[in-house]
Design a protein around this motif. Structure first.
Motif, PDB file in Angstrom:
ATOM      1  N   VAL A 102      -7.750 -17.021   2.235  1.00 42.08           N
ATOM      2  CA  VAL A 102      -8.624 -17.786   1.336  1.00 42.08           C
ATOM      3  C   VAL A 102      -7.794 -18.767   0.510  1.00 42.08           C
ATOM      4  O   VAL A 102      -8.149 -19.936   0.375  1.00 42.08           O
ATOM      5  CB  VAL A 102      -9.439 -16.825   0.437  1.00 42.08           C
ATOM      6  N   THR A 109     -14.280 -22.536   1.408  1.00 38.57           N
ATOM      7  CA  THR A 109     -14.234 -21.133   1.779  1.00 38.57           C
ATOM      8  C   THR A 109     -15.303 -20.382   1.003  1.00 38.57           C
ATOM      9  O   THR A 109     -15.413 -20.549  -0.208  1.00 38.57           O
ATOM     10  CB  THR A 109     -12.853 -20.518   1.465  1.00 38.57           C
ATOM     11  N   CYS A 111     -16.950 -16.311   0.756  1.00 40.48           N
ATOM     12  CA  CYS A 111     -16.833 -14.917   1.170  1.00 40.48           C
ATOM     13  C   CYS A 111     -18.112 -14.180   0.798  1.00 40.48           C
ATOM     14  O   CYS A 111     -18.634 -14.345  -0.312  1.00 40.48           O
ATOM     15  CB  CYS A 111     -15.649 -14.251   0.479  1.00 40.48           C
TER      16      CYS A 111
END
Length: 186
Positions: A102, A109, A111
């Motif tokens: 990351v 990015t 998550c």
């Protein structure tokens, strides 16, 4: 497993999506939905495929698959692929690798942690083919289950069991910007 040198990967245009959660929480279905919706140029880096199929390795601390997942994702990003990394990916075993990935990714990015209670994972597991249920039993699911095994630092968006598959895929497409990026026919 040796340490993989930390280098910046991907481009400002690449998207990295990390999908984590317990077994039978829907990670693979979401990843497949993202690929179906996006099209080509979206790499799927599945923990199960690399650990169980490629290496035929048990999931344990320091296992070789951790580095293989990292290298595969980094390679795909650097080759210009948007990349989805998906798996149970226990925080205590995979957290450092994921945090480095990351940190080192140049582009967007996001998550996600699919937070599905044990009872619901057992129900979902019951819908899988009998052959698979013979290999992965309800007892395995109970043994593997970790409640809210989140990565440190609050970097994950938690998605609960009430989010339908198509709603989850739509959300991730929108939040990552994959809905605004043209697919490249490779």
């Amino acid at each position: 497993m040796g340490n993989v040198p930390r280098v910046i990967v991907g481009a400002e245009e690449t998207r990295l999506v990390v999908l984590r959660g317990n077994s039978a929480s829907g990670k693979s279905s979401v990843a497949a939905g993202l690929r179906e919706r996006f099209g080509r140029n979206l790499a799927l880096v599945g923990q199960d495929n690399l650990r169980r199929i490629v290496l035929r390795e048990r999931d344990r601390p320091g296992a070789a698959n951790i580095g293989l997942i990292d290298m595969t994702a980094r390679y795909a990003l650097s080759a210009g692929f948007h990349t989805v990394v998906e798996g149970i990916l226990y925080a205590d075993r995979y957290g450092a690798m994921l945090e480095g990935l990351v940190r080192d990714h140049r582009g967007t990015t996001c998550c996600y942690y699919l937070d599905v209670p044990l009872q619901e994972t057992l129900v979902r597991h019951g819908t899988k083919p009998a052959e698979y249920r013979g290999q992965v039993t309800d007892e395995h699911l109970r043994e593997w289950f970790r409640e809210r095994d989140l990565l440190p630092g609050g970097i994950e968006t938690v998605i609960g069991p009430g989010s339908a598959l198509d709603v989850t895929v739509d959300r991730i497409m929108r939040e990552t910007g994959l809905d605004r990026v043209p697919a490249i026919d490779r």
